[in-house]
Design a protein around this motif. Structure first.
Motif, PDB file in Angstrom:
ATOM      1  N   ALA A   4      -5.721   8.671   5.653  1.00  0.00           N
ATOM      2  CA  ALA A   4      -5.121   8.566   4.320  1.00  0.00           C
ATOM      3  C   ALA A   4      -5.946   7.675   3.408  1.00  0.00           C
ATOM      4  CB  ALA A   4      -3.691   8.026   4.423  1.00  0.00           C
ATOM      5  N   PHE A   5      -5.805   7.928   2.105  1.00  0.00           N
ATOM      6  CA  PHE A   5      -6.247   7.016   1.066  1.00  0.00           C
ATOM      7  C   PHE A   5      -5.017   6.273   0.553  1.00  0.00           C
ATOM      8  CE2 PHE A   5      -9.428  10.534   0.629  1.00  0.00           C
ATOM      9  CZ  PHE A   5     -10.527   9.807   1.065  1.00  0.00           C
ATOM     10  N   PHE A   6      -5.173   4.984   0.325  1.00  0.00           N
ATOM     11  CA  PHE A   6      -4.068   4.133  -0.100  1.00  0.00           C
ATOM     12  C   PHE A   6      -4.404   3.446  -1.431  1.00  0.00           C
ATOM     13  CE2 PHE A   6      -4.074   4.251   4.519  1.00  0.00           C
ATOM     14  CZ  PHE A   6      -2.742   4.433   4.860  1.00  0.00           C
ATOM     15  N   MET A   7      -3.367   3.083  -2.156  1.00  0.00           N
ATOM     16  CA  MET A   7      -3.553   2.302  -3.367  1.00  0.00           C
ATOM     17  C   MET A   7      -2.352   1.386  -3.551  1.00  0.00           C
ATOM     18  SD  MET A   7      -4.665   3.525  -7.189  1.00  0.00           S
ATOM     19  CE  MET A   7      -3.085   4.184  -7.699  1.00  0.00           C
ATOM     20  N   THR A   8      -2.571   0.222  -4.166  1.00  0.00           N
ATOM     21  CA  THR A   8      -1.492  -0.715  -4.482  1.00  0.00           C
ATOM     22  C   THR A   8      -1.171  -0.629  -5.967  1.00  0.00           C
ATOM     23  OG1 THR A   8      -2.902  -2.583  -5.070  1.00  0.00           O
ATOM     24  CG2 THR A   8      -2.408  -2.270  -2.717  1.00  0.00           C
ATOM     25  N   PRO A   9      -0.031  -1.170  -6.369  1.00  0.00           N
ATOM     26  CA  PRO A   9       0.295  -1.175  -7.802  1.00  0.00           C
ATOM     27  C   PRO A   9      -0.748  -1.889  -8.648  1.00  0.00           C
ATOM     28  CG  PRO A   9       2.248  -1.624  -6.504  1.00  0.00           C
ATOM     29  CD  PRO A   9       1.091  -1.655  -5.554  1.00  0.00           C
TER      30      PRO A   9
ATOM     31  N   TRP B  73       0.826  -1.198   0.000  1.00  0.00           N
ATOM     32  CA  TRP B  73       0.000   0.000   0.000  1.00  0.00           C
ATOM     33  C   TRP B  73       0.870   1.262   0.000  1.00  0.00           C
ATOM     34  CZ3 TRP B  73      -4.996  -0.793  -0.874  1.00  0.00           C
ATOM     35  CH2 TRP B  73      -5.555  -2.022  -0.519  1.00  0.00           C
ATOM     36  N   GLN B  74       0.448   2.257  -0.777  1.00  0.00           N
ATOM     37  CA  GLN B  74       1.101   3.557  -0.802  1.00  0.00           C
ATOM     38  C   GLN B  74       0.062   4.654  -0.591  1.00  0.00           C
ATOM     39  OE1 GLN B  74       3.110   3.052  -4.745  1.00  0.00           O
ATOM     40  NE2 GLN B  74       4.954   3.647  -3.599  1.00  0.00           N
ATOM     41  N   LEU B  75       0.544   5.808  -0.103  1.00  0.00           N
ATOM     42  CA  LEU B  75      -0.340   6.946   0.161  1.00  0.00           C
ATOM     43  C   LEU B  75      -0.661   7.680  -1.141  1.00  0.00           C
ATOM     44  CD1 LEU B  75       1.684   8.403   3.178  1.00  0.00           C
ATOM     45  CD2 LEU B  75      -0.402   7.057   3.365  1.00  0.00           C
ATOM     46  N   THR B  76      -1.944   7.965  -1.359  1.00  0.00           N
ATOM     47  CA  THR B  76      -2.346   8.814  -2.483  1.00  0.00           C
ATOM     48  C   THR B  76      -2.777  10.198  -1.998  1.00  0.00           C
ATOM     49  OG1 THR B  76      -4.667   8.146  -2.451  1.00  0.00           O
ATOM     50  CG2 THR B  76      -3.132   6.766  -3.705  1.00  0.00           C
ATOM     51  N   GLU B  77      -3.345  10.236  -0.838  1.00  0.00           N
ATOM     52  CA  GLU B  77      -3.703  11.509  -0.199  1.00  0.00           C
ATOM     53  C   GLU B  77      -3.680  11.286   1.299  1.00  0.00           C
ATOM     54  OE1 GLU B  77      -7.491  14.545   0.429  1.00  0.00           O
ATOM     55  OE2 GLU B  77      -7.373  13.398  -1.443  1.00  0.00           O
TER      56      GLU B  77
ATOM     57  N   PHE C 288      -7.810  -0.266  -3.616  1.00  0.00           N
ATOM     58  CA  PHE C 288      -7.938   0.983  -2.876  1.00  0.00           C
ATOM     59  C   PHE C 288      -8.317   0.714  -1.420  1.00  0.00           C
ATOM     60  CE2 PHE C 288      -9.329   1.739  -7.286  1.00  0.00           C
ATOM     61  CZ  PHE C 288      -8.298   2.582  -7.683  1.00  0.00           C
ATOM     62  N   ALA C 289      -7.882   1.617  -0.545  1.00  0.00           N
ATOM     63  CA  ALA C 289      -8.230   1.516   0.875  1.00  0.00           C
ATOM     64  C   ALA C 289      -8.239   2.905   1.484  1.00  0.00           C
ATOM     65  CB  ALA C 289      -7.256   0.618   1.615  1.00  0.00           C
ATOM     66  N   GLU C 290      -8.977   3.022   2.556  1.00  0.00           N
ATOM     67  CA  GLU C 290      -9.007   4.252   3.355  1.00  0.00           C
ATOM     68  C   GLU C 290      -8.855   3.852   4.812  1.00  0.00           C
ATOM     69  OE1 GLU C 290     -12.076   7.846   4.723  1.00  0.00           O
ATOM     70  OE2 GLU C 290     -12.780   6.096   3.601  1.00  0.00           O
ATOM     71  N   ALA C 291      -8.063   4.611   5.564  1.00  0.00           N
ATOM     72  CA  ALA C 291      -7.872   4.264   6.976  1.00  0.00           C
ATOM     73  C   ALA C 291      -7.539   5.512   7.783  1.00  0.00           C
ATOM     74  CB  ALA C 291      -6.775   3.223   7.136  1.00  0.00           C
ATOM     75  N   GLN C 292      -7.823   5.427   9.082  1.00  0.00           N
ATOM     76  CA  GLN C 292      -7.555   6.534  10.001  1.00  0.00           C
ATOM     77  C   GLN C 292      -6.995   5.965  11.294  1.00  0.00           C
ATOM     78  OE1 GLN C 292     -10.499   9.615  10.132  1.00  0.00           O
ATOM     79  NE2 GLN C 292     -10.115  10.112  12.293  1.00  0.00           N
ATOM     80  N   GLY C 293      -6.096   6.708  11.930  1.00  0.00           N
ATOM     81  CA  GLY C 293      -5.534   6.305  13.220  1.00  0.00           C
ATOM     82  C   GLY C 293      -5.461   7.488  14.167  1.00  0.00           C
ATOM     83  N   GLN C 294      -5.418   7.203  15.455  1.00  0.00           N
ATOM     84  CA  GLN C 294      -5.345   8.269  16.448  1.00  0.00           C
ATOM     85  C   GLN C 294      -4.538   7.795  17.642  1.00  0.00           C
ATOM     86  OE1 GLN C 294      -9.107  10.075  17.428  1.00  0.00           O
ATOM     87  NE2 GLN C 294      -8.335  11.010  19.335  1.00  0.00           N
ATOM     88  N   VAL C 295      -3.690   8.666  18.190  1.00  0.00           N
ATOM     89  CA  VAL C 295      -2.933   8.359  19.395  1.00  0.00           C
ATOM     90  C   VAL C 295      -3.002   9.549  20.333  1.00  0.00           C
ATOM     91  CG1 VAL C 295      -1.319   6.794  18.218  1.00  0.00           C
ATOM     92  CG2 VAL C 295      -0.730   9.199  18.483  1.00  0.00           C
ATOM     93  N   GLU C 296      -2.892   9.279  21.619  1.00  0.00           N
ATOM     94  CA  GLU C 296      -2.740  10.327  22.632  1.00  0.00           C
ATOM     95  C   GLU C 296      -1.254  10.427  22.934  1.00  0.00           C
ATOM     96  OE1 GLU C 296      -4.032  10.009  26.980  1.00  0.00           O
ATOM     97  OE2 GLU C 296      -5.658  11.186  26.064  1.00  0.00           O
ATOM     98  N   PHE C 297      -0.699  11.625  22.791  1.00  0.00           N
ATOM     99  CA  PHE C 297       0.753  11.788  22.870  1.00  0.00           C
ATOM    100  C   PHE C 297       1.102  12.832  23.916  1.00  0.00           C
ATOM    101  CE2 PHE C 297       4.761  13.795  21.479  1.00  0.00           C
ATOM    102  CZ  PHE C 297       5.575  12.671  21.432  1.00  0.00           C
TER     103      PHE C 297
END
Length: 411
Positions: free
Chosen positions: A129-134, A73-77, A138-147
């Protein structure tokens, strides 16, 4: 399908049902770079579904948020958020970029000053982010951390939300306070600017309960602390006695700004520690006053308490510079508490070993042993069933045959 058409399509598909956000396709943006190896301390990690992940770290003045794809997977946006409030929807994140060509990783940088935070403050950090493979999956994912923003090197922690440790009551007794520099130190302990509601506090608590050693001998009674009390009251603060016993600290009045713990000998429960952590999270300051080994027989309790509060420093016992001594300016280290001081009077102190995020306030007469230090309090609550490992067991010693264990000065 072109990148912009792809992003618009993904944005429409991923919007919550019934919500039509105003989508503005972000433009290209330079990668902020940064190196996690240069982080002040911890590097936080968080997953972004199965397609990616995020790293968060800070340097002295910058917070970095690195988003990455898990091969293939790579970032597209991508979009990133950092702030003290919870993040909103991903399309409102202030930092955004489109990636053409696609990238494996992308890093965003946020100025800590612009975020209004410093070491010890907690941030909510999110990435999307939106992700795509060669092969055009397509995929979309989100993450969150308390820092928690980490302190760098020997940079002094910001005042408030801190614990200040003295292993000597005598800088605060009437003889020590005859030194104008000691008076200035006490003024600095209670007069400071911090974030949070405790900044405008008008009360100082003295806790000489918990079988306090100096409370029992009378060496830290009101008469022997008369000058100190006058200095505090001259700054507009009232002083109240807490007189706690084990388990009795269940709340701290909102007008309290600073708490002095004088030679306690009864262990603080995890519930009490959490109350003090909550007090610190609002900008309060805790001052722990121990003593030299021989006079104060609760050094193990002190180390346990410091560990629970998030300080790595330990009291190793010993007895240094006994009898009244005025330490020169070379022994002082720059900090809000020592600001304006040119020396300090003490009388017999045990020795502290600071941890990596603890900051010395002054050393002994040889300028080699730390006698007082400050640390940012970790405001994360303890599980009520947690038993903190003892940081250091100090065995009774009889290496000071000329010292009087019944006197805080050793004489």
């Amino acid at each position: 399908m072109g990148v912009f058409a792809l992003v618009a399509a993904l944005g429409a598909c991923s919007s919550p049902q019934g919500v039509n956000p105003t989508m503005v396709v972000p433009g290209p943006r330079d990668d902020a770079g940064g190196d996690p190896a240069q982080a002040c301390s911890e590097v936080a990690e968080g997953p972004m579904g199965k397609a990616g992940g995020m790293l968060v770290w800070n340097t002295a003045d910058t917070l970095y948020v690195r988003l990455s794809g898990v091969s293939p997977w790579q970032l597209t946006e991508s979009h990133a958020y950092a702030g003290t409030a919870a993040p909103g929807s991903w399309w409102s994140f202030p930092a955004q970029a489109v990636h053409d060509p696609y990238v494996d990783t992308f890093t965003y940088a946020f100025s800590l000053a612009d975020l209004g935070v410093g070491a010890g403050d907690t941030l909510q950090v999110a990435g999307h982010a939106f992700f795509m493979t060669p092969s055009y999956s397509f995929a979309e994912a989100q993450g969150q951390v308390e820092f928690v923003v980490q302190r760098c090197g020997n940079v002094p922690p910001q005042p408030g939300k801190d614990i200040v440790v003295y292993n000597d009551i005598n800088p605060f007794d009437n003889k020590g306070m005859a030194n104008p520099n000691n008076q200035l130190m006490v003024k600095n302990l209670v007069v400071y600017t911090t974030s949070g509601p405790r900044d405008t506090g008008t009360k100082v608590l003295f806790d000489r309960g918990r079988q306090s050693v100096c409370g029992g001998t009378g060496e830290c009674n009101d008469a022997n602390l008369a000058t100190m009390r006058s200095v505090i009251q001259a700054q507009g603060f009232s002083i109240e006695e807490l007189n706690s016993t084990q388990g009795s600290i269940t709340a701290i009045a909102p007008e309290v700004k600073v708490i002095f713990l004088w030679n306690p000998r009864e262990t603080f429960t995890n519930a009490e520690v959490n109350v003090l952590k909550g007090f610190a999270a609002e900008g309060g300051r805790v001052v722990f006053i121990g003593e030299w080994q021989g006079y104060y027989d609760a050094i193990t309790l002190e180390n346990d308490f410091l560990g629970k509060m998030g300080a790595v420093m330990t009291n190793t016992g010993q007895a240094v510079d006994c009898g009244y001594n005025t330490l020169p300016s070379a022994s002082l280290r720059p900090h809000q508490i020592t600001q304006g001081m040119t020396d300090v009077t003490i009388a017999c102190s045990s020795v502290l070993v600071p941890g990596p995020n603890d900051y010395p306030l002054y050393y002994d007469s040889t300028n080699t042993k730390v006698l007082s230090a400050v640390a940012t309090i970790d405001v994360t609550p303890l599980p009520l069933g947690l038993v903190q490992p003892t940081q250091l067991q100090v065995s009774p010693q009889s290496i000071y045959p000329l010292l009087n264990p019944g006197s805080s000065t050793g004489h």
